[in-house]
Design an enzyme around this catalytic site. Structure first.
Site, short mmCIF file in Angstrom:
data_model
loop_
_atom_site.label_atom_id
_atom_site.label_comp_id
_atom_site.label_asym_id
_atom_site.label_seq_id
_atom_site.Cartn_x
_atom_site.Cartn_y
_atom_site.Cartn_z
N HIS A 124 0.83 -1.21 0.00
CA HIS A 124 0.00 0.00 0.00
C HIS A 124 0.86 1.26 0.00
CE1 HIS A 124 0.18 0.90 4.39
NE2 HIS A 124 0.16 -0.40 4.56
N ASP B 162 6.12 0.63 6.61
CA ASP B 162 4.67 0.43 6.44
C ASP B 162 4.12 1.57 5.59
OD1 ASP B 162 2.10 -0.47 6.64
OD2 ASP B 162 1.81 0.12 8.73
N GLU C 165 -4.99 2.16 2.66
CA GLU C 165 -5.14 0.89 3.37
C GLU C 165 -5.36 1.14 4.86
OE1 GLU C 165 -3.57 -2.62 5.72
OE2 GLU C 165 -2.93 -0.55 5.73
N GLU C 166 -4.56 2.06 5.40
CA GLU C 166 -4.54 2.23 6.86
C GLU C 166 -5.89 2.66 7.42
OE1 GLU C 166 -2.32 1.12 8.55
OE2 GLU C 166 -0.38 1.27 7.56
N ASP D 74 3.26 -6.45 3.20
CA ASP D 74 2.86 -5.36 4.11
C ASP D 74 3.18 -5.74 5.55
OD1 ASP D 74 1.77 -3.13 5.27
OD2 ASP D 74 -0.32 -3.72 4.99
N HIS E 70 3.44 2.14 12.89
CA HIS E 70 2.51 3.26 13.13
C HIS E 70 3.05 4.29 14.13
CE1 HIS E 70 -1.23 0.67 11.76
NE2 HIS E 70 -0.27 0.73 10.86
ZN LIG Z 1 0.59 -1.53 6.28
#
Ligand SMILES: [Zn+2]
Length: 474
Positions: free
Chosen positions: A290, A302, A335-336, A361, A432
């Site tokens: 993503h 990520d 995506e998130e 991912d 994150h």
């Molecule tokens: Zn991800």
């Protein structure tokens, strides 16, 4: 296995000596064969060249994180990232480079802070969850009620929660396969809805992470039916433990929370590019990751790494010649914030035949296991894939399961899939957080990923014929 032998040994020692014939243990069934097929020389050569020489993946993830940086789904930054992706994929020589756009609500973070007002005034490090409700600019104050688990919160009478700030302290364990993220992620995913239904005014959760830096871990959640949105946020792990100790002192704890955010309508999109196959009617091989990221870091692990690894692998096939089957690379959007890109691709293309789908991912650490779910008639291909990857130190896994986030709903829908599992031991230290930056990527491990994906594509491509450019070079 160890437990089976121990039980047999205990039973054997309990029986009187020499009286009965010794029992014969039933051999345990094994899903992994002892011998794997021979790897075709061209597949091995492509794999090893990627392992030693790949620079495409680093070039992509370094460029994307440097020239774009953070790129939340639906934002102007993500739109710039799509333009960047289109230019990059064209420059690399991909065909049919395009963007498939879709509309989505765009949640944007504003000012955020937290402090204990009493009994021990001090600031805490936190960050709002995606889709959190906004507090007024001046924030809100309330008494904190703490729960060790989601189950404890569910069992609590509404009266214990109403009008209060709920705190859930459920701790996620470190595992290689990242399996803790599902179960121990419940407080983030379901906690806000449960707290809201019980009348809480806000909810703070111990970050779904495994590090002890004062970096809270963002993440999205959505309010279920019957749960009106309330402010929701993650505390950094040291701050969550601090709050637990404060609550244990037994005095009423009050907190002030400022979690400002806004929501507007916007758009995102999937960036798609192809290596055209010799047979345009053959089902495509889909790989990708993503494009969007959280807003705190620069989205290196990520999922800049994921789009970089899968694109680099497709590029290695392109460099070698023309595969029988078209390879389609997808950089999914948004995506998130809730798999928007994956769901949109499924709506648009999910009913078209795909030869296999696969997604990277889970960071940039080395791949340690290959799973696949190609179907019961394709076991030979699953074994060929295991054989091609084994020299990279990749363990043969299941041949009847695979997973992914953006592609998850399509796997559930029955499309054949491959899962290349990266080592997630350290993934949730950074996931994150503001620490998701380029320096966390080890170029050598990144190349091992590219080698594995290249070998996977070479194995499933139907054979690569040298094009005019490659033939001339010989
Ligand atoms: Zn991800």
């Amino acid at each position: 296995m160890i437990r089976t032998f121990l039980t047999a040994a205990l039973l054997a020692s309990a029986a009187p000596l020499g009286a009965q014939p010794l029992p014969t243990p039933t051999p345990a069934p094994s899903s992994a064969p002892l011998y794997l097929p021979t790897v075709p020389a061209d597949v091995a050569a492509l794999r090893d060249r990627a392992l030693n020489d790949d620079h495409y993946a680093w070039d992509i993830v370094e460029g994307l994180t440097t020239e774009i940086g953070q790129r939340m789904g639906g934002t102007e930054a993500e739109a710039r990232a799509r333009e960047w992706a289109v230019a990059k994929l064209k420059a690399l020589g991909f065909s049919n480079v395009r963007v498939e756009r879709f509309a989505m609500p765009v949640w944007t973070r504003g000012a955020e802070s937290a402090e204990i007002l009493a009994p021990f005034p001090q600031k805490l490090a936190l960050t709002a969850f995606g889709n959190s409700a906004s507090t007024p600019p001046g924030g809100i104050s309330g008494e904190v009620v703490g729960f060790d688990t989601l189950a404890d919160l569910m069992a609590a009478p509404d009266a214990a929660v109403r009008g209060k700030i709920v705190f859930i302290s459920h701790a996620m364990p470190r595992t290689q396969d990242g399996s803790g993220y599902g179960f121990f992620g419940g407080p983030r995913r379901q906690g806000p809805s449960i707290a809201s239904r019980k009348g809480a005014i806000a909810v703070v959760v111990r970050s779904i992470g495994t590090d002890h830096h004062r970096n809270p871990h963002a993440g999205s959640q959505s309010f279920e039916e019957g749960a009106s949105p309330i402010p929701s946020a993650a505390l950094a792990l040291p701050d969550a433990e601090q709050l637990q100790r404060i609550l244990k002192r037994g005095k009423p704890v009050s907190m002030h929370l400022t979690l400002v955010s806004s929501v507007r309508q916007g758009e995102s999109g999937n960036v798609i590019a192809e290596v055209p196959g010799r047979d345009p009617k053959a089902p495509v091989l889909l790989v990708g990751g993503h494009l969007d990221s959280w807003d705190l870091g620069t989205g290196a692990i990520d999922d800049g790494a994921g789009v970089a690894i899968t694109t680099a692998a497709a590029k290695h096939i392109m460099d070698a010649g023309r595969p029988l089957r078209t390879i389609r690379v997808v950089w999914f959007g948004a995506e998130e914030m809730g798999l928007y890109g994956g769901m949109f691709y499924k709506d648009l293309h999910g009913r078209e035949p795909h030869y296999a789908i696969a997604e990277s991912d889970f960071g940039a650490d080395r791949i340690w296991k290959v799973d696949s779910k190609l179907g019961t008639t394709r076991e030979a291909e699953a074994r060929a894939l295991q054989a091609a990857l084994a020299p990279l130190g990749i363990v043969p896994g299941a041949i009847d399961k695979a997973d992914g986030s953006d592609i998850g709903p399509m796997i559930e829908g029955g499309l054949p899939a491959v899962g290349l599992s990266q080592d997630g031991t350290h993934y949730f230290d950074i996931h994150h957080t503001p620490d998701d930056t380029l320096d966390k990527i080890d170029p050598e491990q990144l190349r091992q990923n590219v080698a594995a994906w290249t070998a996977m594509l070479a194995t499933l491509s139907g054979g690569i014929e040298p094009g005019p450019k490659q033939a001339k070079r010989r």
